[in-house]
Design a protein around this motif. Structure first.
Motif, short mmCIF file in Angstrom:
data_model
loop_
_atom_site.label_atom_id
_atom_site.label_comp_id
_atom_site.label_asym_id
_atom_site.label_seq_id
_atom_site.Cartn_x
_atom_site.Cartn_y
_atom_site.Cartn_z
N TRP A 139 0.78 -1.19 0.11
CA TRP A 139 0.02 0.09 0.13
C TRP A 139 0.72 1.17 0.04
CZ3 TRP A 139 -4.39 -0.76 -1.83
CH2 TRP A 139 -5.11 -2.01 -1.68
N LEU A 140 1.85 1.11 0.73
CA LEU A 140 2.97 2.16 0.58
C LEU A 140 3.53 2.53 -0.74
CD1 LEU A 140 4.04 4.66 2.29
CD2 LEU A 140 6.10 3.08 2.98
N SER A 141 3.57 1.33 -1.40
CA SER A 141 4.13 1.42 -2.75
C SER A 141 3.02 1.90 -3.82
CB SER A 141 4.47 -0.18 -3.19
OG SER A 141 4.79 -0.03 -4.72
N LEU A 142 1.99 1.91 -3.53
CA LEU A 142 0.84 2.58 -4.32
C LEU A 142 0.94 4.13 -3.85
CD1 LEU A 142 -1.84 3.01 -5.80
CD2 LEU A 142 -2.98 2.47 -3.75
N VAL A 143 1.13 4.59 -2.63
CA VAL A 143 1.32 5.97 -2.53
C VAL A 143 2.55 6.51 -3.02
CG1 VAL A 143 1.69 7.68 -0.53
CG2 VAL A 143 -0.05 5.73 -0.36
N ALA A 144 3.60 5.79 -3.00
CA ALA A 144 4.91 6.26 -3.55
C ALA A 144 4.89 6.27 -4.90
CB ALA A 144 5.98 5.23 -3.31
N HIS A 145 4.07 5.44 -5.76
CA HIS A 145 3.99 5.74 -7.21
C HIS A 145 3.08 6.71 -7.45
CE1 HIS A 145 5.48 1.30 -7.33
NE2 HIS A 145 6.00 1.76 -8.53
N VAL A 146 2.09 6.94 -6.84
CA VAL A 146 1.28 8.13 -7.01
C VAL A 146 1.89 9.62 -6.78
CG1 VAL A 146 -0.88 9.09 -6.45
CG2 VAL A 146 -1.08 6.91 -7.04
N VAL A 147 2.79 9.51 -5.80
CA VAL A 147 3.53 10.71 -5.30
C VAL A 147 4.32 11.05 -6.24
CG1 VAL A 147 4.95 11.62 -3.68
CG2 VAL A 147 3.26 10.48 -2.84
N TYR A 148 5.00 9.98 -6.85
CA TYR A 148 5.93 10.39 -7.89
C TYR A 148 5.39 10.83 -9.37
CZ TYR A 148 8.82 8.55 -12.00
OH TYR A 148 9.54 8.76 -13.20
N ALA A 149 4.31 9.91 -9.57
CA ALA A 149 3.81 10.60 -10.81
C ALA A 149 3.36 11.97 -10.75
CB ALA A 149 2.67 9.47 -10.88
N VAL A 150 2.50 12.31 -9.49
CA VAL A 150 2.23 13.73 -9.57
C VAL A 150 3.18 14.55 -9.35
CG1 VAL A 150 0.87 15.22 -7.66
CG2 VAL A 150 0.04 12.97 -8.39
N THR A 151 4.35 14.38 -8.72
CA THR A 151 5.49 14.93 -8.52
C THR A 151 6.10 15.15 -10.09
OG1 THR A 151 6.00 14.35 -6.37
CG2 THR A 151 7.81 15.40 -7.73
N VAL A 152 6.21 14.34 -10.65
CA VAL A 152 6.74 14.55 -12.25
C VAL A 152 5.85 15.31 -12.89
CG1 VAL A 152 7.01 13.24 -14.27
CG2 VAL A 152 7.97 12.36 -12.38
N ASP A 153 4.36 15.25 -12.62
CA ASP A 153 3.69 15.99 -13.46
C ASP A 153 3.70 17.37 -13.09
OD1 ASP A 153 1.46 16.61 -15.28
OD2 ASP A 153 -0.15 15.95 -13.90
N ILE A 154 3.71 17.78 -11.84
CA ILE A 154 3.73 19.04 -11.32
C ILE A 154 4.94 19.66 -11.89
CG2 ILE A 154 4.03 20.58 -9.20
CD1 ILE A 154 1.65 18.68 -8.02
N ALA A 155 6.13 19.12 -11.62
CA ALA A 155 7.26 19.49 -12.02
C ALA A 155 7.40 19.81 -13.78
CB ALA A 155 8.47 18.49 -11.62
N LEU A 156 6.90 18.90 -14.45
CA LEU A 156 6.75 19.18 -15.86
C LEU A 156 6.07 20.33 -16.18
CD1 LEU A 156 7.72 18.31 -18.43
CD2 LEU A 156 5.61 16.78 -18.63
N ARG A 157 5.00 20.60 -15.51
CA ARG A 157 4.03 21.81 -16.11
C ARG A 157 4.64 22.90 -15.30
NH1 ARG A 157 -1.45 20.44 -16.70
NH2 ARG A 157 -1.84 18.04 -16.27
N GLY A 158 5.53 23.01 -14.43
CA GLY A 158 6.08 24.11 -13.78
C GLY A 158 7.28 24.38 -14.72
N LEU A 159 8.08 23.50 -14.95
CA LEU A 159 9.24 23.56 -15.81
C LEU A 159 8.71 24.09 -17.18
CD1 LEU A 159 11.20 20.52 -15.15
CD2 LEU A 159 11.98 22.90 -14.59
N HIS A 160 7.56 23.53 -17.71
CA HIS A 160 7.16 24.17 -18.94
C HIS A 160 6.77 25.59 -18.81
CE1 HIS A 160 4.49 24.54 -22.50
NE2 HIS A 160 5.34 23.78 -22.88
N ARG A 161 6.15 26.00 -17.70
CA ARG A 161 5.68 27.49 -17.69
C ARG A 161 6.77 28.32 -17.52
NH1 ARG A 161 1.84 25.21 -14.21
NH2 ARG A 161 2.78 25.64 -12.45
N ARG A 162 7.85 27.85 -16.76
CA ARG A 162 9.03 28.79 -16.46
C ARG A 162 9.81 28.87 -17.53
NH1 ARG A 162 12.87 31.96 -16.11
NH2 ARG A 162 14.25 32.01 -14.43
N PHE A 163 9.95 27.61 -18.64
CA PHE A 163 11.10 27.89 -19.51
C PHE A 163 10.33 27.75 -21.13
CE2 PHE A 163 13.47 26.09 -16.29
CZ PHE A 163 14.47 26.90 -15.97
#
Length: 166
Positions: A139-163
């Motif tokens: 179950w922690l693996s589920l949380v970790a995978h979702v946190v990873y995926a959401v982090t990548v998405d948010i980072a990608l959106r932020g980087l795209h807006r910035r650059f």
């Protein structure tokens, strides 16, 4: 003397090169992987009593599927390559293919999909029970995978807006 139209054209942002987009995706992958590793090594022990070590799954897969011992350094490297390069690229490709452009739901779905592949397909191929028997670690693996995926998405959106976005 330049006309207003000429200045507008010369000051317009140049189109994003594919190499720039690839770099943004890789940077987002690095950010996601750093967050995942922090969760795995520093948060997980207080929740499940031990760090999460996904490289062990890769080592078991190498042994069970290929009959070779990958060793810890190679398995860790493979997991990092997956987290920094392969998974972020797969997310962008899947998002583009399915038209998932808005909202955080796409990244949550992607995280759940990553978890399903790891726990329902790869774990049994590595000789482990499906979903590791639904222990707290799975179950922690589920949380970790979702946190990873959401982090990548948010980072990608932020980087795209910035650059990229003017």
């Amino acid at each position: 003397m330049q006309t207003d139209d000429a200045m507008a054209v010369s000051s317009a942002p140049s189109p994003t090169r594919h190499s720039d987009t690839l770099l943004l995706i890789l940077y987002a992958g690095v950010i996601g992987e750093v967050v995942l590793e922090f969760l795995a090594w520093f948060i997980a022990p207080s929740i499940v009593g031990m760090p999460m070590r996904p490289h062990l799954l890769l080592e078991a897969l190498g042994q069970n599927l290929l009959g070779v011992s990958l060793g810890t350094p190679l398995a860790v490297s493979l997991h990092l390559i997956l987290g920094v390069v392969v998974m972020p690229l797969s997310f962008v490709a899947l998002r583009n293919l399915l038209g998932w452009y808005g909202g955080i739901g796409a990244s949550i779905a992607w995280g759940v999909l990553l978890w399903l592949v790891a726990q329902a397909i790869l774990a049994p191929l590595a000789g482990r029970p499906i979903f590791l028997g639904f222990i707290a670690y799975s179950w922690l693996s589920l949380v970790a995978h979702v946190v990873y995926a959401v982090t990548v998405d948010i980072a990608l959106r932020g980087l795209h807006r910035r650059f990229v976005t003017p």
